[in-house]
Design a protein around this motif. Structure first.
Motif, short mmCIF file in Angstrom:
data_model
loop_
_atom_site.label_atom_id
_atom_site.label_comp_id
_atom_site.label_asym_id
_atom_site.label_seq_id
_atom_site.Cartn_x
_atom_site.Cartn_y
_atom_site.Cartn_z
N LEU A 203 0.77 -1.20 0.04
CA LEU A 203 0.14 -0.07 -0.08
C LEU A 203 0.89 1.37 -0.03
O LEU A 203 0.60 2.33 -0.55
CB LEU A 203 -0.79 0.01 1.36
CG LEU A 203 -1.87 -1.11 1.22
CD1 LEU A 203 -2.78 -1.04 2.57
CD2 LEU A 203 -2.94 -0.98 0.12
N GLU B 178 2.22 1.67 -3.48
CA GLU B 178 1.25 2.46 -4.12
C GLU B 178 1.03 3.85 -3.93
O GLU B 178 0.88 4.65 -5.13
CB GLU B 178 -0.11 1.58 -4.09
CG GLU B 178 -1.28 2.27 -4.93
CD GLU B 178 -2.61 1.28 -4.62
OE1 GLU B 178 -2.55 0.07 -5.26
OE2 GLU B 178 -3.68 1.85 -4.63
N ARG B 179 0.88 4.13 -2.84
CA ARG B 179 0.76 5.69 -2.61
C ARG B 179 1.76 6.43 -2.91
O ARG B 179 1.66 7.49 -3.55
CB ARG B 179 0.57 5.85 -1.03
CG ARG B 179 -0.77 5.66 -0.39
CD ARG B 179 -1.07 5.91 0.98
NE ARG B 179 -0.08 5.18 1.94
CZ ARG B 179 -0.53 4.15 2.49
NH1 ARG B 179 -1.83 3.74 2.27
NH2 ARG B 179 0.21 3.36 3.18
N ARG C 183 1.64 6.56 -6.96
CA ARG C 183 0.51 7.56 -7.44
C ARG C 183 1.11 8.98 -7.39
O ARG C 183 0.72 9.70 -8.15
CB ARG C 183 -0.68 7.30 -6.49
CG ARG C 183 -1.30 6.03 -7.06
CD ARG C 183 -2.72 5.67 -5.97
NE ARG C 183 -3.71 6.48 -6.77
CZ ARG C 183 -4.82 6.57 -6.28
NH1 ARG C 183 -5.26 5.73 -5.20
NH2 ARG C 183 -5.74 7.09 -7.05
#
Lengths: 143, 143
Positions: free
Chosen positions: A64, A67-68, A71
């Protein structure tokens, strides 16, 4: 456990963004898919549910966080997450930023390229990723 | 949010193993890959990191519960987990039991078949999966 036939056990020639006792985060340089990264468990574990529950959570929190960070840095059109390792079962999770002009969009990255893509990473990308991951996951060991 | 063009928003003709307010678990009947299942978020969310943190954990706990249930029922050679949804961005996670004789082993399931496979699910599989998921995830709503 270590399997000398396994590239993820050897862990050589990796471009590491974060490194700890249990896992590391590496940047994969795949033409047309720059920004593709992986969370690789350090030991030769087959499935995430083979890990003790707290370590399952740690692995997923790393995914996670990655991913953050991707992004925030790249604003991709989509993120793909995949834990496959079918032929060589060593737990690792791909986190792949997808763009409308990447070689296989909107198909999976494993399919034949439909186009070439000259996307390059923005200057300072790896350093900023290292900072973001250190902030989210704690201090990194020697990369 | 609902997108009527999105099959995962419509959610019709699904073989549901578990169903709740936030997500459901469905069995996909793909020839040669019987046992392939998905955790599908009920609302049209693009990425898991778009969810509030507690819901991210719930989604991932569902994926882990599904992996455990599939391993217990089918003892696959490998599990694949993938959250792609590149063309139609509605969060869902594939949990796919892989076998040495499945159509694309050891390659990803999205590649062309290398062989045919006549694997069928054991009798009572869906009912046992429903029981296992209810035990791990709590009572299911109407399937």
């Amino acid at each position: 456990m270590t399997d000398l036939a396994c590239a993820h056990c050897r862990g050589t020639n990796e471009d590491r963004l974060w490194s700890g006792d249990l896992y590391r985060v590496v940047l994969v340089h795949e033409t047309g898919f720059e920004g593709w990264a992986r969370v690789i468990w350090n030991t030769h574990v087959t499935e995430i549910t083979d890990l003790p529950a707290p370590q399952q959570s740690m692995a997923l929190q790393a995914v996670l966080a990655l991913e953050r960070a991707l992004r925030a840095e790249l604003a991709p059109d989509k993120i793909n997450i995949a834990s496959l390792a079918t032929g060589m079962p060593h737990l690792h999770v791909h986190v792949i930023p997808r763009f409308r002009d990447d070689p296989t969009f909107p198909e999976p990255v494993w399919l034949p390229a439909q186009r070439s893509s000259a996307r390059v990473l923005p200057e300072g990308f790896a350093d900023r990723m290292k900072s973001r991951l250190a902030e989210e996951l704690g201090l990194s060991g020697p990369l």
